[in-house]
Design a protein around this motif. Sequence first.
Motif, mmCIF file in Angstrom:
data_model
loop_
_atom_site.group_PDB
_atom_site.id
_atom_site.type_symbol
_atom_site.label_atom_id
_atom_site.label_comp_id
_atom_site.label_asym_id
_atom_site.label_seq_id
_atom_site.Cartn_x
_atom_site.Cartn_y
_atom_site.Cartn_z
ATOM 1 N N VAL A 254 -5.893 0.092 20.688
ATOM 2 C CA VAL A 254 -4.510 -0.157 20.295
ATOM 3 C C VAL A 254 -4.460 -1.149 19.144
ATOM 4 O O VAL A 254 -5.388 -1.923 18.912
ATOM 5 C CB VAL A 254 -3.654 -0.685 21.474
ATOM 6 C CG1 VAL A 254 -3.668 0.283 22.636
ATOM 7 C CG2 VAL A 254 -4.113 -2.065 21.925
ATOM 8 N N GLY A 255 -3.357 -1.104 18.430
ATOM 9 C CA GLY A 255 -3.134 -2.033 17.336
ATOM 10 C C GLY A 255 -1.687 -1.974 16.902
ATOM 11 O O GLY A 255 -0.830 -1.438 17.609
ATOM 12 N N ILE A 256 -1.416 -2.508 15.726
ATOM 13 C CA ILE A 256 -0.049 -2.624 15.230
ATOM 14 C C ILE A 256 0.040 -1.991 13.850
ATOM 15 O O ILE A 256 -0.784 -2.263 12.968
ATOM 16 C CB ILE A 256 0.376 -4.105 15.149
ATOM 17 C CG1 ILE A 256 0.242 -4.765 16.523
ATOM 18 C CG2 ILE A 256 1.818 -4.237 14.645
ATOM 19 C CD1 ILE A 256 0.453 -6.280 16.497
ATOM 20 N N PHE A 257 1.059 -1.151 13.660
ATOM 21 C CA PHE A 257 1.296 -0.536 12.351
ATOM 22 C C PHE A 257 1.977 -1.548 11.444
ATOM 23 O O PHE A 257 2.984 -2.167 11.812
ATOM 24 C CB PHE A 257 2.187 0.700 12.500
ATOM 25 C CG PHE A 257 2.615 1.289 11.179
ATOM 26 C CD1 PHE A 257 1.783 2.147 10.481
ATOM 27 C CD2 PHE A 257 3.847 0.959 10.620
ATOM 28 C CE1 PHE A 257 2.177 2.684 9.262
ATOM 29 C CE2 PHE A 257 4.247 1.489 9.402
ATOM 30 C CZ PHE A 257 3.406 2.356 8.719
ATOM 31 N N ILE A 258 1.421 -1.708 10.241
ATOM 32 C CA ILE A 258 2.003 -2.609 9.251
ATOM 33 C C ILE A 258 2.113 -1.861 7.924
ATOM 34 O O ILE A 258 1.114 -1.319 7.426
ATOM 35 C CB ILE A 258 1.135 -3.875 9.040
ATOM 36 C CG1 ILE A 258 0.853 -4.597 10.372
ATOM 37 C CG2 ILE A 258 1.801 -4.806 8.021
ATOM 38 C CD1 ILE A 258 2.052 -5.265 11.003
ATOM 39 N N PHE B 195 -3.512 -0.307 9.956
ATOM 40 C CA PHE B 195 -3.592 -0.419 11.415
ATOM 41 C C PHE B 195 -4.229 -1.774 11.692
ATOM 42 O O PHE B 195 -5.428 -1.952 11.483
ATOM 43 C CB PHE B 195 -4.441 0.736 11.949
ATOM 44 C CG PHE B 195 -4.682 0.735 13.431
ATOM 45 C CD1 PHE B 195 -3.641 0.870 14.329
ATOM 46 C CD2 PHE B 195 -5.980 0.637 13.932
ATOM 47 C CE1 PHE B 195 -3.886 0.898 15.699
ATOM 48 C CE2 PHE B 195 -6.231 0.670 15.292
ATOM 49 C CZ PHE B 195 -5.165 0.800 16.181
ATOM 50 N N ARG B 196 -3.422 -2.751 12.109
ATOM 51 C CA ARG B 196 -3.943 -4.100 12.392
ATOM 52 C C ARG B 196 -4.480 -4.119 13.810
ATOM 53 O O ARG B 196 -3.753 -3.841 14.766
ATOM 54 C CB ARG B 196 -2.828 -5.133 12.207
ATOM 55 C CG ARG B 196 -3.298 -6.582 12.393
ATOM 56 C CD ARG B 196 -2.262 -7.547 11.840
ATOM 57 N NE ARG B 196 -2.169 -7.423 10.387
ATOM 58 C CZ ARG B 196 -1.162 -7.905 9.658
ATOM 59 N NH1 ARG B 196 -0.158 -8.541 10.253
ATOM 60 N NH2 ARG B 196 -1.144 -7.742 8.348
ATOM 61 N N ASN B 197 -5.759 -4.446 13.948
ATOM 62 C CA ASN B 197 -6.395 -4.291 15.253
ATOM 63 C C ASN B 197 -7.572 -5.223 15.416
ATOM 64 O O ASN B 197 -8.183 -5.658 14.438
ATOM 65 C CB ASN B 197 -6.846 -2.836 15.445
ATOM 66 C CG ASN B 197 -7.961 -2.421 14.493
ATOM 67 O OD1 ASN B 197 -9.103 -2.236 14.882
ATOM 68 N ND2 ASN B 197 -7.648 -2.272 13.197
ATOM 69 N N ALA B 198 -7.873 -5.533 16.668
ATOM 70 C CA ALA B 198 -9.084 -6.288 16.987
ATOM 71 C C ALA B 198 -10.215 -5.275 17.116
ATOM 72 O O ALA B 198 -10.299 -4.547 18.105
ATOM 73 C CB ALA B 198 -8.906 -7.075 18.273
#
Length: 256
Positions: free
Chosen positions: A211-215, A223-226
Amino acid sequence: MLVLIATALLLPARASADAAIDDTTSHRIDQLVALRAGMVGTSKGQLLDVLSGQFLGTSYGANTLIGSATEPEKLVADFRQVDCFTLVDYVEALSRTTDRNQFVANLIDTRYAGDQVDFTHRKHFFTDWANVANTAATDITATLSPAAVTMSKHLNAKADGGPYLPGIPVVDRDITYIPSGSVDDNVIRGLHTGDFVGAYADAPGLDVTHVGIFIATPNGPVFRNASSLAENNQVVDTPLGDYLQTVPGIVVLRPR
């Protein structure tokens, strides 16, 4: 060193567990809460962008949470290292926090069903965020593309019938995803900065694998992700197009 504290951050009465928070994280919480408090009137998506951006470069760390079917659950906040799910946990909780003492309550609200700090109440699956109280997001996947596909899943059940997580029941749930090849410009235009994006899992018993965050950035969507990949091993911005080439599809939850 991880220490158990129940006073530096005031636990709400509903939380029966201590909070496991190290000194570095405690200091970072203060900094990020102050940052959030200065963003009154900012949209939810912008908040998630700015706050998640503060984690860029943070080391990837798996298995930081404490609790299992045989080990008592503890509320963990560890900003020194994050995995893909704890990153979005922390950022979502911070986005609703304008006072330090709210953070623990908001983290509990985000991570656990019914605000109960207990392994069986932890939201173990990405789509729990849209299906289990207290809901943090709405599943908008089906609205983004006519190519969206819905699969009936038995979450937590491996192909051989055994559980991924002992002590957690199997949950029957329909999972809708957009195949990566169908994520076209129309789909991307429908995404908002701050949307939570999961990589659909082909495997039985799972909804997503990451999972991650759309920016949306001036240089294109990321896709901002660890990332646990050896070349990253930290929180990064991965060009969305590049990431889509590595996964079967995406599930999109929009934060509330």
